[in-house]
Design an enzyme around this catalytic site. Sequence first.
Site, short mmCIF file in Angstrom:
data_model
loop_
_atom_site.label_atom_id
_atom_site.label_comp_id
_atom_site.label_asym_id
_atom_site.label_seq_id
_atom_site.Cartn_x
_atom_site.Cartn_y
_atom_site.Cartn_z
N PHE A 96 124.25 51.49 68.35
CA PHE A 96 124.21 50.67 67.13
C PHE A 96 124.47 51.57 65.94
O PHE A 96 123.78 52.56 65.74
CB PHE A 96 122.85 49.98 66.96
CG PHE A 96 122.83 49.09 65.75
CD1 PHE A 96 123.39 47.82 65.80
CD2 PHE A 96 122.30 49.53 64.54
CE1 PHE A 96 123.42 47.00 64.68
CE2 PHE A 96 122.32 48.72 63.42
CZ PHE A 96 122.89 47.45 63.49
N ASP A 140 124.51 60.15 64.82
CA ASP A 140 123.89 59.10 64.02
C ASP A 140 122.37 59.26 64.17
O ASP A 140 121.78 58.81 65.14
CB ASP A 140 124.35 57.73 64.52
CG ASP A 140 123.71 56.58 63.74
OD1 ASP A 140 122.73 56.83 63.01
OD2 ASP A 140 124.17 55.43 63.88
N LYS A 158 117.51 55.06 56.85
CA LYS A 158 116.16 54.60 57.21
C LYS A 158 115.03 55.39 56.55
O LYS A 158 114.72 55.15 55.40
CB LYS A 158 116.03 54.54 58.74
CG LYS A 158 116.86 53.38 59.32
CD LYS A 158 116.30 52.83 60.60
CE LYS A 158 116.88 51.45 60.91
NZ LYS A 158 118.15 51.46 61.62
#
Length: 396
Positions: free
Chosen positions: A137, A222, A251
Amino acid sequence: MDRKLIDESKKYLMNTYNRAPIVLRKGRGMKVWDSTGKEYLDFVGGIAVNCLGHCHPKVVIALQKQAQRLIHVSNLYHIEPQIKLARLLVENSFADKAFFCNSGAEAIEGAIKLARKYAKDHVSPQKYEFITAYGSFHGRTLAALTATGQERFHKGFEPLVPGFKYVPYNDIEAIRKALTENTCAIMLEPIQGEGGIKMPSEDYFKQVREICNENKLLLILDEIQTGMGRTGKLFAYEHFNIEPDIMALAKGLAGGFPIGAILAKDAVAAAFQPGTHASTFGGNPLACAASVATIETLLEDGFLLDHCRRIGKYFKDNLEKLKRDFPSYIAEVRGLGLLLGMELTKTCGPIVESCSGRGILINCTSGNVLRFTPALIVAEKEIDYLIDTLEDIFGR
Ligand SMILES: *Cc1c(COP(=O)(O)O)cnc(C)c1O
């Protein structure tokens, strides 16, 4: 339940989320309260965002002070908190340079652009292709979405961005087979988060690094979900004894305030020059002040990272015990530090609902994986309460 507010929410907001029927109003540390005053223990942590817990005083004060001084000026000028943040990240990672943006998807878009530009400038003009993993993702903007190796996210948004190939995660031979003369980079998550907390095998990243070196490819990690202490090290790549060429962060980077970053070594970072990439809000004074406060708190005495490793193991051991007690409900427990997943043999919706009824927020990903991403400050007794509650729910 706050029926009136929830009805308004449905009336005025696009229907993009399957929201729980809860309106959250206030938070402190591991706890949040809804608009009816009900208290919850938060094991979601804004999906691995609130790494220091809700409204950590250091982050709150940094935001208040910065808001009184300067909120926005644009990147036409030098910005003090942005310089300070870049220096902190560079001093504590493999990287020499940082670029700031506002979200994970934006960091991934930037990383994709940086890798293509570097490869075209320095390796060969025909290099444009990325290899990413099934189950990954990387975000919802068009290139990040294309990089995401899950068809269910692609449906309805074709044509996708050209130049992406997918391989099974943890399969080195598949990467070798997917290589072509057009490949410019391999992009992977150190642990697949959204994909269900899928762990890499022991030597995977070492071998991926070797393939990149042999074939002049860039390795993009990532670390949007795994970074900022989540796995017990500041960045997850530190567990594998390798370094990436480019890393995407977001995040938890500013403890709850929106921010994203691309980090890279000098040679790669130099592919971006004035005019090649930009972001109006990227590296904005407020976001950077919050991020500096977050990282300084995370690194203070190494205390929180130690705590994350220790408490993460305690948490995982207890989930394993639960699995032994309920083998017909629980298929597998996975994860590292405080990025933990428990794969169920059924969909996890009813468990998430029962937990929220009993004052605990947990998250479900990939349909049947309970995902636990609490603040790194979570205490043993809070984990005990969650485990007791799950035990009781499974027992019925
Ligand atoms: C959440 C996430 C993203 C997307 O971040 P946004 O801020 O939602 O755009 C990308 N990659 C990973 C690994 C993520 O966990």
